[in-house]
Design a protein around this motif. Sequence first.
Motif, short mmCIF file in Angstrom:
data_model
loop_
_atom_site.label_atom_id
_atom_site.label_comp_id
_atom_site.label_asym_id
_atom_site.label_seq_id
_atom_site.Cartn_x
_atom_site.Cartn_y
_atom_site.Cartn_z
N GLN A 167 0.81 -1.07 0.42
CA GLN A 167 0.50 0.13 -0.21
C GLN A 167 0.75 1.43 -0.16
OE1 GLN A 167 -3.59 -0.11 -0.30
NE2 GLN A 167 -3.12 1.52 -0.68
N THR A 170 2.03 1.62 -3.35
CA THR A 170 1.40 2.33 -4.07
C THR A 170 1.18 3.74 -4.44
OG1 THR A 170 0.39 -0.22 -4.35
CG2 THR A 170 -1.38 2.21 -5.12
N THR A 181 -3.22 -4.29 -6.86
CA THR A 181 -4.62 -4.99 -6.90
C THR A 181 -5.28 -3.94 -6.68
OG1 THR A 181 -3.78 -4.79 -4.73
CG2 THR A 181 -3.00 -6.91 -5.49
N PRO A 182 -6.74 -4.40 -7.13
CA PRO A 182 -7.54 -3.68 -7.18
C PRO A 182 -8.29 -3.45 -5.77
CG PRO A 182 -8.29 -5.71 -8.43
CD PRO A 182 -7.25 -5.67 -7.68
N LEU A 183 -8.05 -3.69 -5.27
CA LEU A 183 -8.02 -3.66 -3.15
C LEU A 183 -6.79 -1.62 -2.64
CD1 LEU A 183 -9.03 -3.60 -0.36
CD2 LEU A 183 -7.45 -5.25 0.06
N LYS A 184 -5.53 -2.35 -3.32
CA LYS A 184 -4.96 -1.36 -3.45
C LYS A 184 -5.32 0.12 -3.59
CE LYS A 184 -1.83 -3.68 -0.48
NZ LYS A 184 -2.34 -4.68 -1.25
N LYS A 186 -8.17 0.84 -4.15
CA LYS A 186 -9.38 1.42 -4.05
C LYS A 186 -8.55 2.65 -3.09
CE LYS A 186 -13.59 -0.40 -1.48
NZ LYS A 186 -14.12 -0.58 -0.79
N ASN A 187 -7.56 2.25 -1.67
CA ASN A 187 -7.80 2.34 -0.95
C ASN A 187 -6.62 3.44 -1.28
OD1 ASN A 187 -9.35 0.64 1.00
ND2 ASN A 187 -7.47 -0.97 0.80
N TYR A 188 -6.02 3.41 -2.40
CA TYR A 188 -5.03 4.85 -2.55
C TYR A 188 -4.67 5.97 -1.99
CZ TYR A 188 -2.10 7.52 -6.09
OH TYR A 188 -1.92 8.94 -6.65
N LYS A 193 -11.35 11.51 -4.11
CA LYS A 193 -12.73 10.67 -3.14
C LYS A 193 -13.68 11.95 -2.90
CE LYS A 193 -9.16 8.40 -0.22
NZ LYS A 193 -8.57 8.20 1.21
#
Length: 263
Positions: A167, A170, A181-184, A186-188, A193
């Motif tokens: 993370q 990223t 990854t998609p999760l990383k 998403k949490n970028y 936002k």
Amino acid sequence: MAQDIQTSLDFGSARKILNLPAPTSAGEPATKAYVDSAVEGLSWKDSARVYCATNVALASPGASLDGIAMAVNDRFVAGNQTTTTENGIYIWNGAATPATRALDASTSDELENATISIDEGTSAGTTKRQTLVNFVLGTGSPAWTNFGTAAGAASEASAGIAELATQAETDAGTDDLRMVTPLKLKNYSGQAKRYGVAVGDGSSTSIAVTHNLNSRDVVVEVYRNSGNYDTVMVEVRRTSVNIVTLVFDTAPAASAYYCVVKY
């Protein structure tokens, strides 16, 4: 004439049948190499003496290749020719005599999935596999890679092993060698936002909008929630890192406006 055997043969788990030819008909025994080749989809070739990772002057290859003194009929792999269509398996015929393609690798069908072990030189003990498929010999560019060993790192130019980014990597956004990854994603931390909510209750002129974006560095827009959905100007107070307060001169009707908070 075939020998008729009317009893079982017990080799005691120790003795072997050696030097079997490749099977051509149903019911004939197969060697391990033949079975491995069929299972793996590979075309195993007799070993080569050396693998040449630099260009070889095929018309006059010289007395030594990859530091090894060659002898007539030695096999070698030209793996990185300047003219890449020349890549392949060759026979060394003399220092000043043109090398010729090996008889078992002289067509594109024979070179497809060709797999060959290297006996000497800097690649001694390795096995090479030809990876180009559906090509015409002399037009396509056969490519050789190590077989049975770990793949190299993936890049934009070649397939290989890819490492996942953390993370932190990223969020930093500077590493061009790792995958996200998609999760990383998403949490970028640097991604845009937003938070949106309808506002107005017919009585309040000061309306708190809790966006939970953890920053006062936000952009706030309010627009009508009907008609032309045009933007309206209201006083915006960044009350805290998670709340903005909208101040109207006249209390808006229930859900008359929509507030968007962007970070």
